[in-house]
Design a protein around this motif. Structure first.
Motif, PDB file in Angstrom:
ATOM      1  N   THR A   1       0.730  -1.535  -0.079  1.00 57.95           N
ATOM      2  CA  THR A   1      -0.122  -0.027   0.077  1.00 57.95           C
ATOM      3  C   THR A   1       1.320   0.590   0.038  1.00 57.95           C
ATOM      4  OG1 THR A   1       0.099  -0.417   2.428  1.00 57.95           O
ATOM      5  CG2 THR A   1      -2.696  -1.325   1.219  1.00 57.95           C
ATOM      6  N   VAL A   2       1.035   2.147  -0.621  1.00 59.56           N
ATOM      7  CA  VAL A   2       1.136   3.738  -0.442  1.00 59.56           C
ATOM      8  C   VAL A   2       0.057   4.336  -0.585  1.00 59.56           C
ATOM      9  CG1 VAL A   2       2.259   5.210  -2.145  1.00 59.56           C
ATOM     10  CG2 VAL A   2       2.885   2.679  -2.700  1.00 59.56           C
ATOM     11  N   ASP A   3       1.003   5.375   0.715  1.00 58.18           N
ATOM     12  CA  ASP A   3       0.083   6.575   1.430  1.00 58.18           C
ATOM     13  C   ASP A   3       0.397   7.634   0.232  1.00 58.18           C
ATOM     14  OD1 ASP A   3      -1.081   8.533   2.403  1.00 58.18           O
ATOM     15  OD2 ASP A   3      -0.551   8.111   4.726  1.00 58.18           O
ATOM     16  N   MET A   4      -0.771   7.827  -0.679  1.00 55.04           N
ATOM     17  CA  MET A   4      -0.578   9.568  -1.413  1.00 55.04           C
ATOM     18  C   MET A   4      -0.720  10.442  -1.645  1.00 55.04           C
ATOM     19  SD  MET A   4       0.449   7.320  -3.977  1.00 55.04           S
ATOM     20  CE  MET A   4       0.717   8.229  -5.640  1.00 55.04           C
ATOM     21  N   THR A   5      -1.408   9.833  -0.420  1.00 57.95           N
ATOM     22  CA  THR A   5      -1.473  11.680   1.108  1.00 57.95           C
ATOM     23  C   THR A   5       0.395  11.940   1.052  1.00 57.95           C
ATOM     24  OG1 THR A   5      -1.495  11.323   3.042  1.00 57.95           O
ATOM     25  CG2 THR A   5      -3.306  11.611   1.685  1.00 57.95           C
ATOM     26  N   LEU A   6       1.392  11.127   1.281  1.00 57.52           N
ATOM     27  CA  LEU A   6       2.934  12.062   1.488  1.00 57.52           C
ATOM     28  C   LEU A   6       3.140  11.508   0.445  1.00 57.52           C
ATOM     29  CD1 LEU A   6       2.774   8.804   4.909  1.00 57.52           C
ATOM     30  CD2 LEU A   6       2.587  11.630   4.505  1.00 57.52           C
ATOM     31  N   CYS A   7       2.896  10.971  -0.673  1.00 55.20           N
ATOM     32  CA  CYS A   7       4.155  10.427  -1.727  1.00 55.20           C
ATOM     33  C   CYS A   7       4.449  11.758  -2.187  1.00 55.20           C
ATOM     34  CB  CYS A   7       3.508   9.700  -2.855  1.00 55.20           C
ATOM     35  SG  CYS A   7       4.449   9.798  -4.362  1.00 55.20           S
TER      36      CYS A   7
ATOM     37  N   THR B   1       4.186   0.702   2.609  1.00 52.20           N
ATOM     38  CA  THR B   1       3.954  -0.450   3.144  1.00 52.20           C
ATOM     39  C   THR B   1       3.316  -1.459   3.132  1.00 52.20           C
ATOM     40  OG1 THR B   1       2.959   1.077   4.708  1.00 52.20           O
ATOM     41  CG2 THR B   1       2.219  -1.356   5.644  1.00 52.20           C
TER      42      THR B   1
ATOM     43  N   ARG C   1       8.413   7.510   3.770  1.00 54.60           N
ATOM     44  CA  ARG C   1       7.250   6.449   4.877  1.00 54.60           C
ATOM     45  C   ARG C   1       5.959   6.174   4.106  1.00 54.60           C
ATOM     46  NH1 ARG C   1      10.942   9.049   7.722  1.00 54.60           N
ATOM     47  NH2 ARG C   1       9.398  10.142   8.938  1.00 54.60           N
ATOM     48  N   ALA C   2       6.356   6.170   2.485  1.00 51.28           N
ATOM     49  CA  ALA C   2       4.681   6.310   2.086  1.00 51.28           C
ATOM     50  C   ALA C   2       4.140   4.463   1.885  1.00 51.28           C
ATOM     51  CB  ALA C   2       4.649   7.080   0.804  1.00 51.28           C
TER      52      ALA C   2
END
Lengths: 69, 409
Positions: free
Chosen positions: A4-10, A59, A56-57
C-alpha cells in the motif's frame, strides 16, 4: 504480499521505482502507480523500496490469508 | 573481526545515517550492546522538512521524527557531543566526560552549517543559519514576525527557505554569488530554470553579488544587508545558507584523515592520514568524503538524504564483515540522488550533475513545469535531472548503475 502507498505522503521521489521497477512506476503526470499484490519472489525488493522511501509512504504486508470456500 | 566477535558497538551520530546504520547492524544479526550518541537532545528526526513545511505550514510545527525500530535495543546517549576519539584505545569521550569503549565504531556526525567566515566581526542578532530542529523553530518564529527576509546563498537549502518564506507572504531577497542559482551543482540551464521559478514566485533574486556586511538598528539587531554592488537590502532576518561543513572537530588528534570530511576507502572504512584503514571503524552520511567515480575519482562529501541512508546500510555491513576476507561486501557504489521542492516544481536528480562538462537538454518547459537534462563528462553519462518527469530518471539511473558496476567511469 500486499503493497500500500499513502498517496497523501508520496512526493514522487522515485526511490521505489529505482529499487523495484517490477512493482512501481510513474504515469505521464509523474504520479506513482504500483502493483498491489506482487509475487512473493519480489519481497526483498518491496522491502527495500519501503526502506528507501524518503517520506515513508510504502507499507509491505503479508498477503491476507485465503478465505475458506 | 567477525560479527560474532563484536560485543560493544558505538554509533556516534543520532541522525539519519547513524540510525540507519544501527538498524542495519541489528538486521544483519548483531546481538551485542549497541550505544548511539547524539549531540542534540532530540531523538532522531528527518532534516529535509526543516527547510520546507516546518517553516511554511500553518499551525504548531511538528518535529518530523524518524521511526526507531522496535527491535533496536540501543542505549541512547543524547544531548552529549563526542569530543574525542582514541582509535588505539578504542575509546570515545563525550562532552560530559563519559568514556565509551568499543569493539566497533560508526562515525556519523553529519555536518554543521557554514557560518561567519573566520576573522570577520561577530554577526548581529537576526542573522541565522539552519541545520537542526532548534534552528528551524527559531527561523520559523522569525518568519512569523513578517519582516523582510534576506537569504544568502541560492543553493538547495537557501532556495527552499526563500520559497517557504515567500509562501508565507514575506518580502524575500535571495542573494547568490554565481550568475545563476545552483550553477555549480546543476549547470547554467537548470540554474536559469530555477531562477525563473524564484522570480515568478515574487522572490527578488540578486545574482553575481555577495554580502559585504550587515546594517544594524539602534537596538543592535539586524536592519539590512550590504551587498557587494553597493546597495543595501532591508532585512529583519538574514539566513546564511552557504552549505555544510562536515563535523570532524571531535576527531582532531585521532590520526584520522579529516580534511573536508572523514576520508574513507570504498568500503566506508575510515582512513588514517597515512592512507591505511583504521580497524573496525566505519563512517556514513554527510561526514564522509570518498572518491566519487562519476567525478573522475575526486573525493567528495555528499550531503544528501539518500546518501546517508545507503551509506548507513553499507557501513554497517562493512563493520560486521570487518577484516574477514570472505565476508568483505562489495564496495559502496550507489548512484547518488537528491531532490528539492521549489514553488511546486519537483526537482529530482541522479548521479553527479556537478561533475559534468556537457549538458544535453531533452525537454524544457517552464510553464508546464517540465525539465529533463542529461549530464555528460568526457562523453559519458554522469547524471540527469528532471522536473515533473521523475519517471524518466529510472533509465538514467540504471545506466549509471551499470557504469559504476563495470568500473567504466
Amino acid at each position: 504480499m500486499q503493497i500500500t502507498v499513502d498517496m497523501t505522503l508520496c512526493e514522487s521521489h522515485g526511490q521505489c521505482v529505482f529499487a523495484a521497477p517490477e512493482i512501481f512506476s510513474f504515469d505521464d503526470d509523474d504520479r506513482l502507480v504500483h502493483e498491489a499484490s506482487p509475487p512473493d519472489a519480489l519481497r526483498d525488493k518491496a522491502e527495500k523500496s519501503a526502506a528507501v522511501c524518503p517520506v515513508r509512504a510504502i507499507t509491505v504486508s503479508p498477503a491476507s490469508p485465503p478465505t475458506a470456500s | 573481526m567477525r560479527a560474532a566477535d563484536h560485543r560493544e558497538l558505538v554509533v556516534v551520530g543520532a541522525s539519519l545515517a547513524g540510525l540507519r546504520a544501527a538498524r542495519c547492524l541489528r538486521e544483519q544479526g548483531f546481538t551485542g550492546a549497541l550505544t548511539i550518541v547524539g549531540d542534540e537532545p532530540h531523538p532522531p528526526y528527518d532534516r529535509p522538512p526543516l527547510s520546507k513545511r516546518v517553516l511554511s505550514a500553518p499551525g504548531r510545527p511538528v518535529r518530523p521524527e524518524l521511526p526507531v525500530p522496535n527491535g533496536l535495543r540501543a542505549r541512547w546517549l543524547l544531548g552529549r557531543a563526542a569530543v574525542r576519539l582514541d582509535p588505539a584505545a578504542r575509546a570515545v569521550t563525550l562532552a560530559d566526560g563519559t568514556r565509551l569503549t568499543y569493539d566497533g565504531l560508526v562515525v556519523a556526525t553529519g555536518s554543521t552549517a557554514r557560518g561567519r567566515p573566520p576573522g570577520e566581526p561577530p554577526l548581529p542578532p537576526g542573522v541565522v543559519t539552519l541545520r537542526g530542529w532548534d534552528d528551524a523553530l527559531a527561523l520559523r518564529a522569525a518568519l512569523t514576525e513578517g519582516h523582510p527576509l534576506v537569504v544568502v546563498g541560492a543553493g538547495f537549502l537557501g532556495g527552499e527557505i526563500a520559497a517557504a518564506a515567500r509562501e508565507r507572504g514575506l518580502d524575500v531577497t535571495l542573494v547568490e554569488a554565481a550568475s545563476q542559482p545552483l550553477e555549480g551543482a546543476l549547470g547554467a540551464t537548470a540554474g536559469a530554470y530555477v531562477a525563473a521559478l524564484h522570480r515568478e514566485a515574487g522572490i527578488v533574486l540578486r545574482t553575481g553579488t555577495t554580502v559585504e556586511g550587515f546594517l544594524t538598528g539602534a537596538d543592535g539587531r539586524l536592519a539590512g544587508v550590504h551587498l557587494g554592488d553597493g546597495t543595501t537590502v532591508a532585512a529583519g532576518t538574514a539566513v546564511l545558507a552557504w552549505g555544510g561543513v562536515p563535523s570532524t572537530g571531535w576527531l582532531a588528534g585521532s590520526g584520522l584523515a579529516v580534511d573536508g570530511g572523514v576520508h574513507c576507502d570504498p568500503w566506508l572504512r575510515v582512513l588514517r592520514t597515512d592512507g591505511s584503514a583504521v580497524p573496525d571503524v566505519v563512517a556514513a552520511g554527510d561526514v564522509v568524503r570518498v572518491p566519487q567515480p562519476l567525478a573522475g575519482g575526486a573525493r567528495m562529501a555528499l550531503g544528501h538524504w539518500t546518501n546517508a541512508v545507503e551509506q548507513g546500510a553499507a557501513a554497517a555491513a562493512a563493520l560486521l564483515a570487518g577484516q574477514d576476507p570472505d565476508g568483505t561486501p562489495a564496495p559502496f557504489r550507489a548512484v547518488p540522488s537528491f531532490w528539492s521542492d521549489l514553488h511546486g516544481a519537483r526537482i529530482r536528480s541522479v548521479g553527479l550533475p556537478g561533475a559534468a562538462d556537457e549538458t544535453r537538454v531533452v525537454e524544457h518547459d517552464l510553464t508546464g513545469r517540465r525539465l529533463e537534462i542529461a549530464y555528460h563528462r568526457e562523453g559519458r553519462l554522469v547524471g540527469a535531472l528532471t522536473v515533473g518527469r521523475t519517471g524518466r530518471l529510472a533509465s538514467y539511473r540504471r545506466a549509471l548503475e551499470e557504469h559504476l558496476a563495470s568500473g567504466t567511469v
